[in-house]
Design a protein around this motif. Structure first.
Motif, PDB file in Angstrom:
ATOM      1  N   ASP A 192      98.367  -4.046 -20.088  1.00 29.31           N
ATOM      2  CA  ASP A 192      98.101  -2.956 -19.149  1.00 29.31           C
ATOM      3  C   ASP A 192      99.201  -2.841 -18.093  1.00 29.31           C
ATOM      4  N   ILE A 198     102.276  -1.247 -19.711  1.00 27.54           N
ATOM      5  CA  ILE A 198     102.091   0.198 -19.903  1.00 27.54           C
ATOM      6  C   ILE A 198     102.230   0.931 -18.579  1.00 27.54           C
ATOM      7  N   ALA A 199     101.646   0.374 -17.521  1.00 26.30           N
ATOM      8  CA  ALA A 199     101.755   1.011 -16.206  1.00 26.30           C
ATOM      9  C   ALA A 199     103.202   1.027 -15.722  1.00 26.30           C
ATOM     10  N   ALA A 229     105.889   1.079 -17.638  1.00 24.14           N
ATOM     11  CA  ALA A 229     106.616   2.060 -18.449  1.00 24.14           C
ATOM     12  C   ALA A 229     106.324   3.481 -17.985  1.00 24.14           C
ATOM     13  N   LYS A 230     105.095   3.736 -17.586  1.00 27.77           N
ATOM     14  CA  LYS A 230     104.741   5.067 -17.098  1.00 27.77           C
ATOM     15  C   LYS A 230     105.384   5.362 -15.749  1.00 27.77           C
ATOM     16  N   ALA A 231     105.551   4.351 -14.924  1.00 25.53           N
ATOM     17  CA  ALA A 231     106.109   4.537 -13.586  1.00 25.53           C
ATOM     18  C   ALA A 231     107.630   4.526 -13.572  1.00 25.53           C
TER      19      ALA A 231
END
Length: 69
Positions: free
Chosen positions: A7, A10-11, A13-15
């Motif tokens: 998690d 993923i966070a 990579a999104k940011a």
């Protein structure tokens, strides 16, 4: 524990894109007036491309009106 790591990855990579933009803006590496002009031009092109089919349809209906009435 594996789910927490996944998690977090993923966070991150999104940011990453937002963090990169903030970093280049803070360091002065990007000329924001050029970016604003480029985004404005892109917006105009998208609007034109989205409106062309609508105007073509309106023109066809104007040239060949339906006689259903």
């Amino acid at each position: 524990m594996s789910q927490v790591i996944q998690d977090t990855g993923i966070a991150a990579a999104k940011a990453a894109p937002a963090v990169a933009v903030a970093a280049t803006g803070a360091t002065g590496a990007v000329d924001w007036t050029s970016v604003a002009y480029m985004l404005t031009a892109l917006y105009m092109v998208l609007q034109i491309l989205l409106l062309v089919p609508k105007y073509r349809q309106m023109f066809r209906e104007w040239r060949h009106p339906r006689r259903d009435k």
